[in-house]
Design a protein around this motif. Structure first.
Motif, PDB file in Angstrom:
ATOM      1  N   SER A 125       0.855  -1.253  -0.013  1.00 31.75           N
ATOM      2  CA  SER A 125      -0.046  -0.091   0.013  1.00 31.75           C
ATOM      3  C   SER A 125       0.751   1.140   0.014  1.00 31.75           C
ATOM      4  N   ARG A 132      -0.051   6.753  -6.780  1.00 36.23           N
ATOM      5  CA  ARG A 132      -1.150   7.415  -7.017  1.00 36.23           C
ATOM      6  C   ARG A 132      -1.185   8.966  -6.452  1.00 36.23           C
ATOM      7  N   VAL A 137      -3.372   4.901   0.783  1.00 38.11           N
ATOM      8  CA  VAL A 137      -4.408   4.371   0.170  1.00 38.11           C
ATOM      9  C   VAL A 137      -5.606   4.771   1.027  1.00 38.11           C
ATOM     10  N   GLN A 138      -5.694   4.969   2.209  1.00 41.42           N
ATOM     11  CA  GLN A 138      -6.733   5.406   2.894  1.00 41.42           C
ATOM     12  C   GLN A 138      -7.024   6.635   2.330  1.00 41.42           C
ATOM     13  N   LEU A 141      -8.861   6.625  -0.893  1.00 40.15           N
ATOM     14  CA  LEU A 141     -10.138   6.104  -0.859  1.00 40.15           C
ATOM     15  C   LEU A 141     -11.142   7.376  -0.315  1.00 40.15           C
ATOM     16  N   GLN A 144     -11.665   9.659  -3.296  1.00 41.79           N
ATOM     17  CA  GLN A 144     -12.554   9.001  -4.398  1.00 41.79           C
ATOM     18  C   GLN A 144     -14.109   9.129  -3.812  1.00 41.79           C
ATOM     19  N   ARG A 145     -14.383   9.133  -2.478  1.00 41.14           N
ATOM     20  CA  ARG A 145     -15.486   9.240  -1.809  1.00 41.14           C
ATOM     21  C   ARG A 145     -16.115  10.689  -1.734  1.00 41.14           C
TER      22      ARG A 145
END
Length: 151
Positions: A125, A132, A137-138, A141, A144-145
């Motif tokens: 990760s 990215r 990674v959190q 995400l 993305q939300r």
């Protein structure tokens, strides 16, 4: 930017951290301890991940404490030739609270990701976060939300 540090490795050779890497590779610093059973398990996992990432990343191990507490560990795990840094400053600079922990600095000297590494997925990760362009990674995400408050 990651802090610029010059730390001697186990063999007394200076290792430069932070700043642009001459070879363009990222640096993964894995903080481990001879008394940590999870850390010993993570050595094999780090080796496996690095087989895939070695073209773009160098791996260093770091710890602190008296040298005599590390001698058997370094010898048994062959860490001296792999880059073992014994420095209390490193842990403080990168705010390491628990082990095993890793810090990933890209080839330009930018701190890209850091965190606990108890599993292979945790290690991977860090690379995913770097690829990215996020800190974790959190964080990716959450973006993305559409979360406004990203931890």
């Amino acid at each position: 930017a990651a802090p610029r540090l010059l730390v001697d490795d186990w063999n007394g050779q200076p290792v430069s951290l932070g700043g642009e890497a001459a070879d363009g590779r990222a640096t993964l610093i894995a903080f481990v301890s001879p008394s940590c059973p999870v850390c010993k398990t993570m050595l094999e996992i780090l080796d496996a991940v690095m087989r895939r990432e070695q073209h773009r990343t160098r791996l260093l191990f770091a710890s602190d404490g008296p040298r005599e507490e590390h001698e058997a560990f370094v010898r048994e795990q062959r860490l001296a030739e792999r880059g073992y840094l014994l420095s209390s400053e490193l842990g403080l600079v990168f705010q390491v609270g628990k082990l095993p922990y890793a810090v990933l600095i890209d080839g330009a000297g930018v701190l890209r990701a850091k965190g606990l590494i108890n599993t292979r997925e945790h290690v991977e990760s860090l690379f995913e976060a770097m690829d990215r362009g996020v800190g974790s990674v959190q964080e990716f995400l959450a973006v993305q939300r559409g979360d406004r408050d990203v931890a």
